[in-house]
Design an enzyme around this catalytic site. Structure first.
Site, PDB file in Angstrom:
ATOM      1  N   GLU A  14      -0.435   5.614  -7.157  1.00  0.00           N
ATOM      2  CA  GLU A  14      -0.363   4.533  -6.174  1.00  0.00           C
ATOM      3  C   GLU A  14      -0.048   5.125  -4.799  1.00  0.00           C
ATOM      4  OE1 GLU A  14       2.332   0.488  -5.442  1.00  0.00           O
ATOM      5  OE2 GLU A  14       3.016   2.066  -6.803  1.00  0.00           O
ATOM      6  N   HIS A  15       0.990   5.945  -4.734  1.00  0.00           N
ATOM      7  CA  HIS A  15       1.371   6.656  -3.503  1.00  0.00           C
ATOM      8  C   HIS A  15       1.309   8.153  -3.780  1.00  0.00           C
ATOM      9  CE1 HIS A  15       3.851   2.906  -3.730  1.00  0.00           C
ATOM     10  NE2 HIS A  15       3.401   2.740  -2.492  1.00  0.00           N
ATOM     11  N   HIS A  49     -42.526 -16.860 -11.561  1.00  0.00           N
ATOM     12  CA  HIS A  49     -42.080 -16.152 -10.355  1.00  0.00           C
ATOM     13  C   HIS A  49     -43.271 -15.799  -9.466  1.00  0.00           C
ATOM     14  CE1 HIS A  49     -38.389 -15.844 -12.601  1.00  0.00           C
ATOM     15  NE2 HIS A  49     -37.796 -15.065 -11.700  1.00  0.00           N
ATOM     16  N   ASP A  74       5.596   1.586   3.341  1.00  0.00           N
ATOM     17  CA  ASP A  74       6.102   0.311   2.843  1.00  0.00           C
ATOM     18  C   ASP A  74       6.345  -0.678   3.967  1.00  0.00           C
ATOM     19  OD1 ASP A  74       6.056   1.042   0.199  1.00  0.00           O
ATOM     20  OD2 ASP A  74       8.159   1.642   0.116  1.00  0.00           O
ATOM     21  N   HIS A 121      13.002   1.165  -6.791  1.00  0.00           N
ATOM     22  CA  HIS A 121      12.317  -0.111  -6.968  1.00  0.00           C
ATOM     23  C   HIS A 121      12.635  -0.769  -8.306  1.00  0.00           C
ATOM     24  CE1 HIS A 121       9.560  -0.822  -3.617  1.00  0.00           C
ATOM     25  NE2 HIS A 121       9.382   0.476  -3.527  1.00  0.00           N
ATOM     26  N   GLN A 165      11.351   5.846  -4.525  1.00  0.00           N
ATOM     27  CA  GLN A 165      10.446   5.110  -5.402  1.00  0.00           C
ATOM     28  C   GLN A 165      11.175   4.642  -6.655  1.00  0.00           C
ATOM     29  OE1 GLN A 165       7.848   4.902  -3.591  1.00  0.00           O
ATOM     30  NE2 GLN A 165       6.825   3.398  -4.880  1.00  0.00           N
TER      31      GLN A 165
END
Length: 446
Positions: free
Chosen positions: A335-336, A428, A369, A269, A266
């Site tokens: 996220e993960h 109405h 991924d 990245h 990770q």
């Protein structure tokens, strides 16, 4: 290389059952969208006002390429596929197959509810008419993001798909060839060599050959994220995805080599990527630290990884036990999230907040991924507590279709008029009464 955060009772001076806001104690990357708003707003305004002329100028300024047109020629897309490495093509095709299978299974059907004679409400799922997909091309050409955005859109039945990725100087101002090859595999023909906030502006407002879209999806840098925030309302967006992140909940049974490798994957990245290990085991923590020292030096992107792992967004978090660890990872809302513990399935079933959960020692995030069949476009920065990852549902919208005949309306007419008058909206009520006026007249004559 990586710091420790001790949240155990002895370190914090609180009882295990005492309430504690873990969110304030957990590491996060700096990602100041508000600071980027003024400059991004100027870019968007320029694109909205001057269109393709502004975009071409920004390509020269930001990407270092001089373009005459931003639309990628069809022959360039096909050539990229023809020249694609066969092994990479095989991997992409398998990833597409798996993702298409899960997306198809997630596709919702219309729900028809009969509420009485002549009274039917149908919950209809309608695909977006046109979408713009953004694929980053910065530190790494995210070929897989082409798949993750395109496949669910296609399965949803989106009729018009446009894709943008930054122009690359080394490839003559075109997006990375592997990104173009993935477009060809999926039959995406409308591709633009445009990056950054200007690509989001192009999708939102239309520019040159690109017509405006209804929805923009895909990850990007802070300029892309900020631009998505600013155009939200004019168009739909999937999420504001910031720097990527992983959290690993692990106990003493976890393999430290696996855990370290996953933290590194990770961190690879981006220097702002977050890698967090949550564990009650000091032994595992020490073994993972040793593995990081050993493994990082053998990686290709050493400097990037060291910056990420040593940043304030990454840490080894010590907890009393897995129960506290579960509270911590739920507060972090990664996220993960990987679960590498005894009874990993049981712990995973109790997680409330995560973009995606990877269960067991043989489900690394890198699987997700590329080839798990899941989608890797996921909420970041704690947004998993309220948002979901990209799926086929993001490319559809819901419409209620109300089909009532005279009998169905008559059954609830009194309720409607009573409620309308209670809200002081007599018009109405009259809209219902007028439909039965002839009946009332007949009764009076009788």
């Amino acid at each position: 290389m990586i710091t420790r955060t001790d949240l155990r009772s002895a370190a914090t001076g609180r009882a295990p059952e005492e309430p504690f806001d873990y969110r304030t104690a957990l590491p996060r990357a700096d990602f100041d969208v508000e600071a980027a708003v003024p400059a991004t707003h100027r870019i968007l305004a320029d694109v909205q006002e001057r269109g393709i002329e502004a975009i071409l100028e920004m390509s020269a300024k930001f990407d270092g390429v001089t373009l005459d047109d931003v639309r990628v020629p069809a022959e360039a897309i096909q050539r990229a596929l023809d020249e694609l490495d066969p092994a990479l093509r095989a991997g992409l095709e398998e990833s597409i197959r798996r993702l298409r299978a899960t997306s198809t299974n997630e596709l919702e059907t219309d729900a028809r509810t009969e509420l009485g004679p002549g009274a039917v409400v149908t919950h209809r799922k309608v695909p977006m008419g046109r979408v713009g997909l953004y694929v980053p091309g910065g530190l790494a050409p995210l070929i897989s993001s082409v798949l993750m955005n395109t496949v669910p859109a296609q399965v949803a039945g989106v009729g018009s798909i446009a894709l943008a990725s930054p122009p690359q100087k080394e490839f003559g101002g075109l997006p990375h060839p592997s990104i173009l090859a993935a477009c060809a595999l999926l039959g995406v023909e409308e591709v633009y060599a445009v990056g950054g906030a200007q690509a989001i502006g192009m999708f939102a407002y239309g520019a040159g050959p690109c017509a405006p879209v209804d929805l923009i999806t895909g990850p990007g840098n802070i300029w892309v994220v900020t631009a998505k925030r600013l155009v939200k309302g004019s168009v739909g967006i999937d999420s504001e995805a910031g720097p990527t992140e992983i959290a690993i909940l692990a106990d003493e049974t976890a393999d430290p080599a696996f855990v370290a490798a996953d933290l590194i994957s990770q961190a690879e990245h981006d220097p702002l990527a977050a890698s967090v290990l949550v564990t009650p085991s000091e032994t595992l923590a020490a073994e993972v630290e040793a593995e990081l020292d050993k493994q990082v030096g053998a990686t290709k992107h050493v400097e990037r990884i060291r910056t990420s792992l040593s940043g304030k967004q990454s840490a080894i978090v010590l907890v009393d036990d897995l129960e506290q660890g579960l509270k911590v990872v739920d507060a972090y809302a990664a996220e993960h999230l990987e679960i590498q513990t005894v009874d990993a399935d049981a712990w995973a079933a109790r997680v409330r907040n995560a973009g995606a959960i990877f269960v067991g020692a043989h489900a690394p995030v890198s699987l997700g991924d590329y080839c798990a069949g899941s989608n890797h476009v996921l909420p970041t920065a704690g947004c998993a507590c309220h948002s979901s990852g990209l799926s086929v549902r993001a490319f559809t919208k819901s419409v209620h279709v109300i089909t009532y005949d005279r009998t169905g309306l008559a059954e609830v007419a009194d309720h409607v008029t009573t409620m309308a008058e209670a809200e002081d909206l007599p018009g109405h009520a009259q809209a219902v009464r007028v439909r039965f006026a002839a009946d009332a007249g007949s009764e009076n004559q009788g």
